[in-house]
Design a protein around this motif. Sequence first.
Motif, short mmCIF file in Angstrom:
data_model
loop_
_atom_site.label_atom_id
_atom_site.label_comp_id
_atom_site.label_asym_id
_atom_site.label_seq_id
_atom_site.Cartn_x
_atom_site.Cartn_y
_atom_site.Cartn_z
N ARG A 87 0.86 -1.18 0.00
CA ARG A 87 0.00 0.00 0.00
C ARG A 87 0.90 1.23 0.00
NH1 ARG A 87 -2.44 -1.04 4.52
NH2 ARG A 87 -3.96 -2.34 3.47
N ARG A 88 0.55 2.20 -0.82
CA ARG A 88 1.26 3.49 -0.88
C ARG A 88 0.44 4.50 -0.12
NH1 ARG A 88 1.13 8.17 -4.06
NH2 ARG A 88 3.19 8.99 -4.60
N HIS A 89 1.09 5.20 0.81
CA HIS A 89 0.38 6.22 1.58
C HIS A 89 1.10 7.55 1.39
CE1 HIS A 89 -2.35 7.77 4.60
NE2 HIS A 89 -1.31 8.39 5.13
N ALA A 90 0.41 8.52 0.74
CA ALA A 90 0.95 9.86 0.53
C ALA A 90 0.37 10.77 1.60
CB ALA A 90 0.61 10.36 -0.86
N TYR A 91 1.24 11.43 2.34
CA TYR A 91 0.82 12.35 3.40
C TYR A 91 0.71 13.76 2.83
CZ TYR A 91 1.98 8.56 6.57
OH TYR A 91 2.03 7.36 7.22
N ALA A 92 -0.31 14.48 3.25
CA ALA A 92 -0.52 15.86 2.80
C ALA A 92 0.37 16.79 3.61
CB ALA A 92 -1.99 16.24 2.93
N GLU A 93 1.65 16.78 3.30
CA GLU A 93 2.64 17.59 4.01
C GLU A 93 3.50 18.32 3.01
OE1 GLU A 93 4.95 14.79 6.24
OE2 GLU A 93 3.33 14.34 7.64
N VAL A 94 4.19 19.32 3.51
CA VAL A 94 5.18 20.02 2.69
C VAL A 94 6.51 19.90 3.42
CG1 VAL A 94 5.87 22.24 1.71
CG2 VAL A 94 3.45 21.62 1.82
N PRO A 95 7.52 19.29 2.82
CA PRO A 95 7.50 18.62 1.52
C PRO A 95 6.69 17.34 1.58
CG PRO A 95 9.61 18.24 2.61
CD PRO A 95 8.83 19.17 3.49
N PRO A 96 6.25 16.85 0.42
CA PRO A 96 5.43 15.64 0.40
C PRO A 96 6.20 14.45 0.98
CG PRO A 96 5.63 16.60 -1.80
CD PRO A 96 6.50 17.39 -0.90
N ARG A 97 5.46 13.58 1.63
CA ARG A 97 6.05 12.36 2.21
C ARG A 97 5.19 11.18 1.76
NH1 ARG A 97 5.47 9.79 7.72
NH2 ARG A 97 3.94 11.41 8.11
N VAL A 98 5.87 10.14 1.26
CA VAL A 98 5.19 8.92 0.81
C VAL A 98 5.85 7.74 1.50
CG1 VAL A 98 4.65 7.46 -1.17
CG2 VAL A 98 4.63 9.94 -1.43
N GLU A 99 5.03 6.86 2.03
CA GLU A 99 5.53 5.63 2.64
C GLU A 99 4.85 4.43 1.99
OE1 GLU A 99 6.63 6.91 7.20
OE2 GLU A 99 4.67 6.02 6.82
N TYR A 100 5.56 3.33 2.02
CA TYR A 100 5.04 2.06 1.49
C TYR A 100 5.01 1.05 2.61
CZ TYR A 100 5.99 4.29 -2.95
OH TYR A 100 6.00 5.17 -4.01
N GLU A 101 3.96 0.23 2.61
CA GLU A 101 3.86 -0.82 3.63
C GLU A 101 3.20 -2.05 3.02
OE1 GLU A 101 1.30 0.15 6.92
OE2 GLU A 101 -0.06 1.25 5.62
N LEU A 102 3.43 -3.18 3.65
CA LEU A 102 2.79 -4.41 3.21
C LEU A 102 1.30 -4.39 3.53
CD1 LEU A 102 5.39 -7.04 4.49
CD2 LEU A 102 5.06 -6.27 2.13
N THR A 103 0.52 -4.96 2.65
CA THR A 103 -0.89 -5.20 2.93
C THR A 103 -0.98 -6.53 3.67
OG1 THR A 103 -1.22 -6.41 0.88
CG2 THR A 103 -1.62 -4.00 0.80
N PRO A 104 -2.15 -6.88 4.19
CA PRO A 104 -2.27 -8.22 4.78
C PRO A 104 -1.90 -9.33 3.79
CG PRO A 104 -4.11 -6.85 5.49
CD PRO A 104 -3.35 -6.05 4.44
N LEU A 105 -2.24 -9.15 2.51
CA LEU A 105 -1.86 -10.14 1.50
C LEU A 105 -0.35 -10.20 1.35
CD1 LEU A 105 -2.75 -12.17 -0.68
CD2 LEU A 105 -2.90 -10.22 -2.28
N GLY A 106 0.30 -9.07 1.29
CA GLY A 106 1.75 -9.03 1.18
C GLY A 106 2.44 -9.65 2.38
N THR A 107 1.85 -9.46 3.55
CA THR A 107 2.42 -10.03 4.78
C THR A 107 2.44 -11.55 4.73
OG1 THR A 107 1.66 -8.10 6.01
CG2 THR A 107 2.19 -10.04 7.30
N THR A 108 1.51 -12.16 4.00
CA THR A 108 1.48 -13.62 3.91
C THR A 108 2.71 -14.17 3.20
OG1 THR A 108 0.23 -13.71 1.82
CG2 THR A 108 -1.05 -13.67 3.89
N LEU A 109 3.44 -13.34 2.48
CA LEU A 109 4.64 -13.81 1.78
C LEU A 109 5.90 -13.74 2.65
CD1 LEU A 109 4.07 -12.25 -1.74
CD2 LEU A 109 4.14 -14.68 -1.15
#
Length: 150
Positions: free
Chosen positions: A71-93
């Motif tokens: 999952r990609r999560h873009a935060y409404a900040e200046v400067p922009p910040r984007v984080e990536y994390e595993l979904t529950p499906l991704g965690t199964t791997l």
Amino acid sequence: MSRTGPDDLFLADCPARLAVELIADKWTVVVLAGLSEGPVRHGKLIELIGGISRKVLTQTLRRLEAHGLIRRHAYAEVPPRVEYELTPLGTTLIEPIRVLAEWARVNGDAVLDALDTFDVLDTGPEPVERGAAAGPIPRSRGWRSGPDPL
């Protein structure tokens, strides 16, 4: 009535084949391992993985997101910040990746020995050049790429 067997994994329209093709990509498992401890920013993933370009990492992240593994999560900040994390499906791997990493730790020297033996015994024609950008296949016993095994 349709029967399925172990060879069905290789049928073009089999969902299992799609999964195998996805995780067989050069960077997929390494990126998933890099995300296994929690959300990570793009730049931090590049540092964790090593040897991956920003473009290739972005392509890999987009493909994993499209397949529902991250999952990609873009935060409404200046400067922009984007984080990536595993979904529950991704965690199964993560557990299968841990098993594979342990197999590599236990058997890595045997694989390198087999490569060395093959190189000595192989008297066939020279292999086709992979291209200068790809570089040589690393074989030194100290070579490691990507985050530490899980």
